[in-house]
Design a protein around this motif. Structure first.
Motif, PDB file in Angstrom:
ATOM      1  N   LEU A   1       0.751  -1.260  -0.063  1.00  0.00           N
ATOM      2  CA  LEU A   1      -0.028  -0.041  -0.013  1.00  0.00           C
ATOM      3  C   LEU A   1       0.776   1.248   0.066  1.00  0.00           C
ATOM      4  O   LEU A   1       0.315   2.256  -0.109  1.00  0.00           O
ATOM      5  N   LEU A   2       2.253   1.295   0.238  1.00  0.00           N
ATOM      6  CA  LEU A   2       3.107   2.323   0.269  1.00  0.00           C
ATOM      7  C   LEU A   2       3.527   2.642  -1.286  1.00  0.00           C
ATOM      8  O   LEU A   2       3.814   1.667  -1.907  1.00  0.00           O
ATOM      9  N   PRO A   3       3.351   3.801  -1.587  1.00  0.00           N
ATOM     10  CA  PRO A   3       3.901   4.114  -2.898  1.00  0.00           C
ATOM     11  C   PRO A   3       5.396   3.671  -3.128  1.00  0.00           C
ATOM     12  O   PRO A   3       6.308   4.049  -2.339  1.00  0.00           O
ATOM     13  N   GLU A   4       5.806   3.287  -4.436  1.00  0.00           N
ATOM     14  CA  GLU A   4       6.837   2.406  -4.536  1.00  0.00           C
ATOM     15  C   GLU A   4       8.223   3.363  -4.376  1.00  0.00           C
ATOM     16  O   GLU A   4       9.179   2.825  -3.676  1.00  0.00           O
ATOM     17  N   GLY A   5       8.039   4.568  -4.966  1.00  0.00           N
ATOM     18  CA  GLY A   5       9.209   5.555  -4.678  1.00  0.00           C
ATOM     19  C   GLY A   5       9.583   5.767  -3.283  1.00  0.00           C
ATOM     20  O   GLY A   5      10.461   6.129  -2.650  1.00  0.00           O
ATOM     21  N   LYS A   6       8.468   5.770  -2.259  1.00  0.00           N
ATOM     22  CA  LYS A   6       8.685   6.256  -0.812  1.00  0.00           C
ATOM     23  C   LYS A   6       8.562   4.871   0.198  1.00  0.00           C
ATOM     24  O   LYS A   6       8.740   5.053   1.332  1.00  0.00           O
ATOM     25  N   ARG A   7       8.633   3.652  -0.584  1.00  0.00           N
ATOM     26  CA  ARG A   7       8.243   2.373   0.212  1.00  0.00           C
ATOM     27  C   ARG A   7       9.501   2.179   1.279  1.00  0.00           C
ATOM     28  O   ARG A   7       9.112   2.037   2.381  1.00  0.00           O
ATOM     29  N   GLN A   8      10.705   2.327   0.693  1.00  0.00           N
ATOM     30  CA  GLN A   8      11.879   2.009   1.661  1.00  0.00           C
ATOM     31  C   GLN A   8      12.041   3.024   2.592  1.00  0.00           C
ATOM     32  O   GLN A   8      12.155   2.509   4.024  1.00  0.00           O
ATOM     33  N   SER A   9      11.783   4.137   2.358  1.00  0.00           N
ATOM     34  CA  SER A   9      11.880   5.268   3.748  1.00  0.00           C
ATOM     35  C   SER A   9      10.824   4.989   4.521  1.00  0.00           C
ATOM     36  O   SER A   9      11.033   5.210   5.713  1.00  0.00           O
ATOM     37  N   ALA A  10       9.512   4.723   4.165  1.00  0.00           N
ATOM     38  CA  ALA A  10       8.450   4.645   5.149  1.00  0.00           C
ATOM     39  C   ALA A  10       8.630   3.232   6.106  1.00  0.00           C
ATOM     40  O   ALA A  10       8.377   3.403   7.165  1.00  0.00           O
ATOM     41  N   ILE A  11       9.136   2.108   5.360  1.00  0.00           N
ATOM     42  CA  ILE A  11       9.562   1.126   6.071  1.00  0.00           C
ATOM     43  C   ILE A  11      10.700   1.375   7.338  1.00  0.00           C
ATOM     44  O   ILE A  11      10.425   0.936   8.427  1.00  0.00           O
ATOM     45  N   GLU A  12      11.746   2.144   6.728  1.00  0.00           N
ATOM     46  CA  GLU A  12      12.600   2.236   7.792  1.00  0.00           C
ATOM     47  C   GLU A  12      12.200   2.984   8.879  1.00  0.00           C
ATOM     48  O   GLU A  12      12.240   2.788   9.997  1.00  0.00           O
ATOM     49  N   LYS A  13      11.281   4.234   8.431  1.00  0.00           N
ATOM     50  CA  LYS A  13      10.635   5.137   9.557  1.00  0.00           C
ATOM     51  C   LYS A  13       9.848   4.397  10.636  1.00  0.00           C
ATOM     52  O   LYS A  13      10.163   4.380  11.702  1.00  0.00           O
TER      53      LYS A  13
ATOM     54  N   THR B   1      10.015   1.222  11.249  1.00  0.00           N
ATOM     55  CA  THR B   1      10.986   0.055  11.920  1.00  0.00           C
ATOM     56  C   THR B   1      11.569   0.749  13.080  1.00  0.00           C
ATOM     57  O   THR B   1      11.533   0.518  14.371  1.00  0.00           O
ATOM     58  N   LYS B   2      11.984   1.979  12.871  1.00  0.00           N
ATOM     59  CA  LYS B   2      12.602   2.955  14.087  1.00  0.00           C
ATOM     60  C   LYS B   2      11.463   3.316  14.946  1.00  0.00           C
ATOM     61  O   LYS B   2      11.774   3.093  16.222  1.00  0.00           O
ATOM     62  N   LYS B   3      10.354   3.593  14.503  1.00  0.00           N
ATOM     63  CA  LYS B   3       9.351   3.711  15.666  1.00  0.00           C
ATOM     64  C   LYS B   3       8.808   2.459  16.433  1.00  0.00           C
ATOM     65  O   LYS B   3       9.031   2.439  17.664  1.00  0.00           O
ATOM     66  N   MET B   4       9.055   1.188  16.011  1.00  0.00           N
ATOM     67  CA  MET B   4       8.680  -0.149  16.396  1.00  0.00           C
ATOM     68  C   MET B   4       9.781  -0.238  17.540  1.00  0.00           C
ATOM     69  O   MET B   4       9.546  -0.711  18.724  1.00  0.00           O
ATOM     70  N   GLN B   5      10.920   0.061  16.862  1.00  0.00           N
ATOM     71  CA  GLN B   5      12.141  -0.003  18.050  1.00  0.00           C
ATOM     72  C   GLN B   5      12.026   0.588  19.233  1.00  0.00           C
ATOM     73  O   GLN B   5      12.382   0.126  20.281  1.00  0.00           O
ATOM     74  N   LYS B   6      11.570   2.014  18.906  1.00  0.00           N
ATOM     75  CA  LYS B   6      11.482   2.947  20.034  1.00  0.00           C
ATOM     76  C   LYS B   6      10.473   2.074  21.081  1.00  0.00           C
ATOM     77  O   LYS B   6      10.535   1.983  22.410  1.00  0.00           O
ATOM     78  N   THR B   7       9.345   1.824  20.608  1.00  0.00           N
ATOM     79  CA  THR B   7       8.265   1.166  21.398  1.00  0.00           C
ATOM     80  C   THR B   7       8.800   0.025  22.147  1.00  0.00           C
ATOM     81  O   THR B   7       7.941  -0.180  23.344  1.00  0.00           O
ATOM     82  N   LEU B   8       9.526  -0.861  21.435  1.00  0.00           N
ATOM     83  CA  LEU B   8       9.701  -2.146  22.247  1.00  0.00           C
ATOM     84  C   LEU B   8      11.143  -1.970  23.180  1.00  0.00           C
ATOM     85  O   LEU B   8      11.548  -2.721  23.741  1.00  0.00           O
ATOM     86  N   GLU B   9      11.575  -0.673  23.100  1.00  0.00           N
ATOM     87  CA  GLU B   9      12.823  -0.459  23.930  1.00  0.00           C
ATOM     88  C   GLU B   9      12.779  -0.940  25.494  1.00  0.00           C
ATOM     89  O   GLU B   9      13.563  -1.405  25.843  1.00  0.00           O
ATOM     90  N   ASN B  10      11.662  -0.691  26.073  1.00  0.00           N
ATOM     91  CA  ASN B  10      11.490  -1.013  27.662  1.00  0.00           C
ATOM     92  C   ASN B  10      10.792  -2.180  27.739  1.00  0.00           C
ATOM     93  O   ASN B  10      10.379  -2.339  28.928  1.00  0.00           O
ATOM     94  N   THR B  11      10.582  -2.966  26.763  1.00  0.00           N
ATOM     95  CA  THR B  11      10.040  -4.506  26.922  1.00  0.00           C
ATOM     96  C   THR B  11      11.076  -5.535  26.831  1.00  0.00           C
ATOM     97  O   THR B  11      12.248  -5.164  26.645  1.00  0.00           O
ATOM     98  N   LYS B  12      10.560  -6.630  27.295  1.00  0.00           N
ATOM     99  CA  LYS B  12      11.625  -7.629  27.042  1.00  0.00           C
ATOM    100  C   LYS B  12      11.979  -8.110  25.676  1.00  0.00           C
ATOM    101  O   LYS B  12      12.597  -8.928  25.497  1.00  0.00           O
ATOM    102  N   PHE B  13      11.179  -7.460  24.805  1.00  0.00           N
ATOM    103  CA  PHE B  13      11.425  -7.900  23.334  1.00  0.00           C
ATOM    104  C   PHE B  13      12.357  -6.779  22.692  1.00  0.00           C
ATOM    105  O   PHE B  13      12.316  -6.573  21.318  1.00  0.00           O
ATOM    106  N   SER B  14      13.005  -5.870  23.406  1.00  0.00           N
ATOM    107  CA  SER B  14      13.840  -4.635  22.883  1.00  0.00           C
ATOM    108  C   SER B  14      14.734  -5.409  21.937  1.00  0.00           C
ATOM    109  O   SER B  14      15.354  -6.597  22.288  1.00  0.00           O
TER     110      SER B  14
END
Length: 574
Positions: free
Chosen positions: A135-147, A149-162
């Motif tokens: 559903l992400l436009p092809e040109g912006k797909r990679q940067s949207a995925i990276e963004k 991914t970073k957001k999820m890493q932050k969310t999981l930082e203080n859990t046991k799944f960090s």
């Protein structure tokens, strides 16, 4: 000899419409009877209503050191619909590895957060799957995925799944209506990640057989098949198994694992057990076990921890949805902690000691508890002490059948589904069940939970050097006789003993065995003179200053404890 098959149960959890079922379908090679939204209501509503199971088989990865053989991932597709959270909780108890499915265009949503909480309670490892990248436009797909991914890493930082792996996929490019010819994206990478996360789950074939049944159906000429996951022990052809909820025992006629006949299944295996002469309508889901190994209980003692994302306090006498095993029932709670002197004592895990005294709590003690705030004010040091362990007495509205030491989750499932808030309140371990219907009379008196009582009154006047009259400690209608012999302390330091009532208005006599101190006597004599003078003429300046000196009355302090379940309501002083 048949090649070894290692079964690992993978929970597919996430918010509704994040594409869990499509992901399970893209991953799996063999669907089980329960898989892929088979239920007519599911298909009509386009959502998963019940736990769906299917499997994916691949070669055993070398890191497990098991030699040749197959690794079977049993995919448990848990419903994401909020009202079905009790089903998810039931499913999470059989999961070794969790896939948290996130719609890459939306990120974390309410139920993704609840699934994360359940995962932290019931699971050791997790893989995050960012789905719907088509559903992400092809040109912006990679940067949207990276963004994301970073957001999820932050969310999981203080859990046991960090630091857990995060994989981007499109399980069903073009959405549910797209033709099947569209190939999913990122699935082979995800399978490699799953293989890298596979571990040898601890499995124990000993102990009583217990299986969580999630589907029951009949096959003409064969009998009734109950499919589910073995939670403990093992089962063989010809064994007798009990359906404790119905008090029925049946013989195992045949067994299958994903369409392959087997003669034996053990803890962690996903299996279909066939019995005869049993109506499948009687058991949609529930437990089957070694005969007489499970108990039906009306109340339980659990050790527990509050879930940090739950907003608000957990109050004694409040009602929660209690999930025990695969059942969810309403229950009322009473919280209690060690006696304050034992707050720091190391507690034995999974054992409850009936010999000890416990302190009744109006609410579960946490950093933001009201009762702790009060203590903080009294205790100027400021650092609040929390007990290392807390417990609750759960009283169920209807009896539940479950094994000992099973996982318990308390939630407020009646909270508005659309409110952006975590509905899971606490989790714990069932330490002691009460099977007797009359447990309030037969069992609870053994539970030594006490309330600390503190009453204050004032000295009215002195009778002689060894006795005073007190007031304001009891109401007029109180039977003072039951307090006779209890120890009290005066604010001036003397110890006294309640000797009996005095008159009709709730006043009482206190004996001071070591006698009143001269200062106390002076203070009290001055105070009573002041009272008798109070009515006569105008006060002089001197009287005015005297009044300020003796404005502090001598108070009487009575402290005792009373056991909550003591039928005689005895008052006890140390």
């Amino acid at each position: 000899m048949a090649a070894r098959v290692l079964n690992v149960n993978v929970g597919v959890l996430g918010h509704i419409d994040s594409g869990k079922t499509a992901l399970a379908r893209a991953l799996s090679t063999t669907g089980s009877t329960a898989a892929f939204d088979r239920a007519p209501q599911s298909r009509a509503r386009g959502i998963t209503l019940d736990l769906g199971f299917s499997c994916l088989r691949t070669a055993l990865p070398p890191q497990l050191g098991l030699g040749p053989g197959e690794l079977q991932f049993t995919l448990v597709d848990c419903p994401g619909h909020a009202s079905l959270i009790r089903t998810i909780i039931g499913g999470a108890q059989i999961i070794d590895l969790m896939m948290l499915v996130i719609d890459v265009t939306k990120g974390m949503q309410t139920q993704s957060a609840e699934c994360l909480v359940i995962g932290q309670i019931a699971c050791q490892k997790m893989v995050v799957v960012l789905n719907k990248i088509d559903l992400l436009p092809e040109g912006k797909r990679q940067s949207a995925i990276e963004k994301m991914t970073k957001k999820m890493q932050k969310t999981l930082e203080n859990t046991k799944f960090s630091g857990c792996p995060i994989v981007a996929v499109a399980a069903k490019p073009g959405g549910p209506e797209a033709p099947e010819s569209e190939n999913p994206l990122g699935i082979s990478e995800l399978i490699e990640v799953l293989k890298s996360q596979a571990y040898l789950p601890s499995r124990d074939p000993s102990g009583h057989f217990l299986m969580a049944v999630d589907h029951c159906f009949s096959i003409k000429g064969q009998g009734t098949v109950m499919t589910g996951t073995v939670l403990s022990g093992s089962v063989s052809l010809g064994d007798n198994v009990e359906i404790p909820a119905l008090k029925v025992t049946k013989k195992v006629k045949s067994m299958q694992m994903f369409h392959t006949p087997v003669t034996y299944a053990m803890q962690g295996d996903r299996v279909g057990v066939c019995v005869t002469q049993f109506d499948p309508k009687l058991l949609e889901r529930g437990l089957i076990c070694t005969p007489d190994s499970l108990h039906t209980i009306h109340a339980a003692i659990i050790s527990l921890k509050k879930i940090q994302y739950f907003r608000g306090a957990l109050h004694t006498k409040a009602k929660f949805h209690i999930t025990v095993g695969h059942e969810t029932v309403m229950g009322r709670v009473m919280f209690f902690s060690p006696a304050p002197a034992d707050f720091n004592e190391e507690i034995q895990e999974n054992v409850f000691d009936f010999e000890k005294d416990y302190l009744y709590q109006e609410e579960y003690l946490s950093k933001d508890s009201v009762s702790l705030e009060e203590n903080k004010e009294n205790d100027q040091a400021g650092e609040v002490q929390l007990p290392k362990q807390q417990w609750a007495l759960l009283e169920f509205e209807k009896p539940v059948t479950c094994p000992k030491l099973c996982l318990v989750i308390g939630s407020k499932l009646d909270t508005d589904i659309h409110a952006n808030t975590c509905r899971l309140a606490f989790h714990g371990v069932l330490l002691q069940g009460m099977e007797d219907k009359n447990y309030t009379e037969t069992f609870l008196p053994k539970l030594k939970v006490y309330k600390q009582k503190h009453k204050e009154g004032q000295v009215e006047r002195v009778m002689d050097d060894y006795s005073v009259i007190g007031r304001s400690l009891f109401k007029k209608e109180t039977n003072i006789q039951i307090f006779v012999g209890l120890k009290v302390k005066l604010s001036t330091g003397e110890d006294g003993i309640i000797d009996g009532g005095f008159g009709q208005s709730g006043k009482f006599k206190i004996r001071i065995p070591d006698g009143l101190k001269p200062d106390t006597k002076m203070l009290l004599t001055a105070a009573s003179k002041k009272k008798s003078k109070g009515g006569k003429g105008d006060m002089t300046k001197e009287d005015e200053s005297n009044k300020n000196d003796s404005a502090q009355p001598v108070t009487i302090s009575l402290i005792f404890k009373r056991y909550v379940f003591d039928t005689q309501k005895k008052m006890i002083q140390s």
